[in-house]
Design a protein around this motif. Structure first.
Motif, PDB file in Angstrom:
ATOM      1  N   CYS A 188       0.804  -1.228   0.000  1.00 45.65           N
ATOM      2  CA  CYS A 188       0.000   0.000   0.000  1.00 45.65           C
ATOM      3  C   CYS A 188       0.834   1.274   0.000  1.00 45.65           C
ATOM      4  O   CYS A 188       1.065   1.899   1.031  1.00 45.65           O
ATOM      5  CB  CYS A 188      -0.950  -0.022   1.191  1.00 45.65           C
ATOM      6  N   ASP A 215      -1.109  -3.532  -3.794  1.00 45.44           N
ATOM      7  CA  ASP A 215      -1.267  -2.086  -3.928  1.00 45.44           C
ATOM      8  C   ASP A 215       0.094  -1.422  -4.151  1.00 45.44           C
ATOM      9  O   ASP A 215       0.456  -0.442  -3.495  1.00 45.44           O
ATOM     10  CB  ASP A 215      -1.998  -1.469  -2.728  1.00 45.44           C
ATOM     11  N   TYR A 218      -1.613   2.782  -7.185  1.00 49.15           N
ATOM     12  CA  TYR A 218      -3.036   3.114  -7.029  1.00 49.15           C
ATOM     13  C   TYR A 218      -3.507   3.713  -8.349  1.00 49.15           C
ATOM     14  O   TYR A 218      -2.765   4.461  -8.984  1.00 49.15           O
ATOM     15  CB  TYR A 218      -3.247   4.103  -5.865  1.00 49.15           C
ATOM     16  N   HIS A 276      -5.868  -2.299  -6.150  1.00 45.18           N
ATOM     17  CA  HIS A 276      -5.545  -1.035  -6.812  1.00 45.18           C
ATOM     18  C   HIS A 276      -4.623  -1.170  -8.029  1.00 45.18           C
ATOM     19  O   HIS A 276      -4.468  -0.205  -8.773  1.00 45.18           O
ATOM     20  CB  HIS A 276      -4.945  -0.045  -5.814  1.00 45.18           C
ATOM     21  N   ASP A 482      -3.154  -4.478   2.885  1.00 46.42           N
ATOM     22  CA  ASP A 482      -4.462  -3.900   2.543  1.00 46.42           C
ATOM     23  C   ASP A 482      -5.065  -2.882   3.506  1.00 46.42           C
ATOM     24  O   ASP A 482      -5.564  -1.866   3.052  1.00 46.42           O
ATOM     25  CB  ASP A 482      -5.517  -4.985   2.312  1.00 46.42           C
ATOM     26  N   HIS A 484      -3.918  -0.854   5.750  1.00 42.50           N
ATOM     27  CA  HIS A 484      -3.159   0.341   6.123  1.00 42.50           C
ATOM     28  C   HIS A 484      -3.051   0.456   7.633  1.00 42.50           C
ATOM     29  O   HIS A 484      -3.169   1.539   8.203  1.00 42.50           O
ATOM     30  CB  HIS A 484      -3.797   1.607   5.506  1.00 42.50           C
ATOM     31  N   SER A 522      -0.203   4.896   2.173  1.00 43.80           N
ATOM     32  CA  SER A 522      -1.625   5.080   1.869  1.00 43.80           C
ATOM     33  C   SER A 522      -2.422   5.473   3.105  1.00 43.80           C
ATOM     34  O   SER A 522      -2.050   5.142   4.234  1.00 43.80           O
ATOM     35  CB  SER A 522      -2.196   3.794   1.276  1.00 43.80           C
TER      36      SER A 522
END
Ligand SMILES: [Fe+2]
Length: 678
Positions: A188, A215, A218, A276, A482, A484, A522
């Motif tokens: 992320c 991710d 994005y 993403h 995922d 965060h 993220s």
């Protein structure tokens, strides 16, 4: 690149080990058992014709480095490596469009030392394999060409210019017994939402591999990032990616980051994806409606053919840019938005297989799953604005515990259950995109509410089947991305109290443990928590209560924090598995961005217990020393002798031990001190 027909021929050959060319075929498990289309798929790496190390001059100057252009002018995203095997690794680079020449081959050189005195492999990737149709990306698969369980250094040559030097690592032999495995877990990394100081720290970590849990890009445009220099403006001019040009731009933009480049230069990566890489909260109704890839986040969601193209183009860009050895068909590798028909559902499902496994001797087995390409739609079939909804809302269609809901699809689930049943390693590890353990916002039996049905809470019957499959697997550890957030939790076979009414205490024996690594940048839950009650939390939830709430309503969650960013190091030994999670300041655009240990937990082998060990000196002492790989006085001498060489100058991230963004004698001193005292 090969056609599907060539690929099928190659795949049917027993073993290819001519020494002159190598192409990694899908190893037995997949290709032989699946038959049909998948047997025609190969892991698509460019052919590299091996040449004798001493005969480089006979290769038309491929290994000539006289031109002296800065590496980034020819190799703008530098180099990367991925998907190790016991005899090789996949090497990746990309040629700048304006440096590309149609008849120019690409040289690959591998050595046991960072100064390339001991070159062990030279290969030439033919000019035709450097292809504008693949956005000039190249993968050279050295499977079969290297020795097991060791680090190598590598670089590319193109048109008289040398790339920066990367370091890669092969796997131990399957029957080896390594003492430890250390990985950096990352996920992320929304480019516009902060700086990648965490990656600069990862580059300096003493780990064997990076595990990327998804991710890596994005799909969003961000023309006005609050972080200077981090704007993202898509070629299409849209708010979210609409096709191949947008996806390629995103990969290039993210990979332009110097700290991310350093991390990928320094460590071999094992990656999966999450949503993403194509579009937020995506799914594809694998069995129910194979024609329908979807995401309610995309403005074109109602246009089935558009979404099929979007998925095909997102997959192609992912395959081009990520150092993954995956099975992919020519339908995708040769996909052209201008001329190719939109791949249909079944075609695409059968054309790209990201899930795969890695064995680290008998110490650890790692399965990387794909939780997006085969999943069914969210519970409620679009009834709810957010992913969160009351559990067993009597009006909910297709509730989260409906038996046919799936995240993995039948075929992958079968493969994964076999993996769990077959693993005899000390640790069985699951590289998993979304949170496995339950995350309730109110814990009240049948009235419970869940934060997010996009994660395993929305796929409860399949989760139960996996937990059943993992019950007899000793030392089961899930590494997750995922959300965060930092999460340390027990994996259970049941998250309800026996009568389904009372707030549930910890139920039964844990099946395993889960370590979630935080986002690199993220937006975490604290950043998006909305006291109005949007986003799945009860009204009144704010930044200070998010973490408390998650722990108080979920007795199986030992630690929850969604207020910081960073990465984690997970170390597996014969005795235990240890998770050390770092908090790195994403607002600091510096390789020395401030970093603190946020939390550390340990699971003793054979126990399924979680023991907090934050602050214990022996937990993170090694990771706090930024020793790099060089470990003895010979390395110090080599660094001193070569500190002004091109090879060293090309990899400041590898040798800049005092982190002042310069390579000089101070780095030699720093390394000497560390060697001397270690
Ligand atoms: Fe994410």
């Amino acid at each position: 690149m090969e056609s599907a027909g060539d690929a099928a021929e190659a795949a049917s050959e027993p073993t290819e080990s001519t020494g002159a060319t190598r192409r990694a075929l899908l190893k037995a498990a997949g290709a032989s058992s699946m038959g049909g289309v998948l047997s025609a798929l190969v892991a698509e790496g460019a052919l590299a014709e091996e040449v004798e190390p001493g005969s480089a001059d006979g290769r038309g100057g491929v290994f000539d480095a006289s031109d002296g252009r800065p590496p980034a002018t020819v190799f703008p995203e530098s180099v990367a490596s991925g998907d190790p095997t016991p005899s090789g690794v996949l090497l990746w680079t990309r040629i700048a469009a304006d440096a590309y020449r149609t008849d120019e081959p690409l040289g690959v050189e591998v050595a046991t030392d960072g100064t390339f005195e001991d070159v062990t492999y030279r290969g030439v990737v033919p000019a035709a394999a450097v292809d504008p149709a693949d956005d000039y990306t190249v993968k050279a698969d050295l499977d079969g060409g290297l020795e097991s369980d060791r680090f190598y250094f590598y670089r590319f040559f193109y048109g008289g210019t040398t790339s920066r030097v990367g370091r890669c690592r092969t796997l131990p032999e399957p029957d080896a017994s390594p003492d430890e495995l250390r990985v950096a877990a990352v996920t992320c990394q929304e480019f516009s939402n902060g700086y990648y100081g965490a990656f600069a720290h990862v580059a300096q970590e003493d780990v064997d591999y990076i595990v990327h849990l998804g991710d890596a890009i994005y799909e969003y445009a961000a023309p006005d990032s609050e972080y200077e220099g981090r704007d993202v403006v898509l070629p299409s001019g849209k708010d979210v990616a609409h096709g191949l040009a947008d996806f390629r731009y995103l990969h290039e933009r993210y990979r332009s980051d110097e700290f991310y480049q350093r991390a990928l230069e320094r460590h071999t990566m094992i990656a999966t994806w999450d949503d993403h890489e194509i579009v937020n909260n995506r799914w594809w109704e694998y069995d129910r409606d194979p024609e329908r890839p979807a995401s309610t986040s995309h403005p074109e969601n109602g246009d089935r053919e558009f979404m099929q193209r979007l998925f095909a183009e997102g997959i192609k860009a992912y395959w081009e840019f990520m150092p993954v050895r995956v099975n992919i068909s020519a339908e995708l590798t040769d996909y052209d938005p201008e001329t190719s028909p939109a791949p249909q559902g079944d075609d695409l499902h059968e054309s790209f297989r990201l899930y795969r496994s890695f064995a680290f001797g008998d110490l650890a087995d790692l399965a990387m799953t794909d939780e997006r390409l085969y999943r069914t739609d969210p519970p409620g079939e679009g009834q709810y604005e957010s992913n969160a909804a009351p559990y067993r809302d009597p009006d909910m269609s297709d509730p989260p515990d409906a038996p046919d809901r799936t995240m993995l699809g039948d075929r992958q689930r079968g493969w994964f259950l076999d993996f769990l049943a077959d693993s005899t390693a000390t640790w069985t590890v699951w590289g998993n995109e979304v949170l496995t353990t339950a995350l309730k916002t109110t814990n009240d039996g049948e009235e419970s509410t869940y934060l997010n049905y996009d994660q395993w809470d929305g796929y409860q019957a399949e989760r139960a089947r996996i937990m059943e499959g993992a019950k007899d697997t000793e030392n089961f550890v899930t590494l997750t991305g995922d959300l965060h957030s930092y999460v340390v939790a027990y994996l259970l076979d049941d998250y309800e109290s026996p009568d389904g009414q009372e707030p549930a205490p910890l139920q039964g024996s844990p099946v395993g443990v889960e370590f979630m690594t935080p986002a690199i940048t993220s937006a975490n839950l604290s950043e998006i928590a909305d006291p109005s009650g949007a986003g799945g939390f009860p009204a009144g939830t704010d930044e200070t209560t998010v973490n408390q709430l998650a722990q108080s309503q979920n007795p199986h969650i030992e630690f929850f924090n969604s207020s910081q960013w960073g990465y984690s190091i997970v170390e597996f030994t014969r005795e235990d598995a240890t998770y050390v999670a770092y908090d790195v300041d994403k607002a600091e655009d510096s390789p020395c961005a401030s970093r603190e240990t946020l939390v550390a937990y340990r699971t003793p082998a054979g126990s399924d217990e979680l023991v907090e060990v934050t602050g214990e000196e022996n937990v993170d002492g090694r990771t706090n020393q930024q020793t790099g790989e060089a470990a003895d006085v010979v390395d110090v001498q080599a660094l001193f002798a070569n500190r002004e060489s091109d090879a060293a100058a090309n990899t400041p991230g590898s040798f800049d031990f005092n982190e002042d963004a310069r390579l000089d004698v101070v780095d030699v001193q720093k390394l000497f001190v560390e060697v001397d005292t270690s």
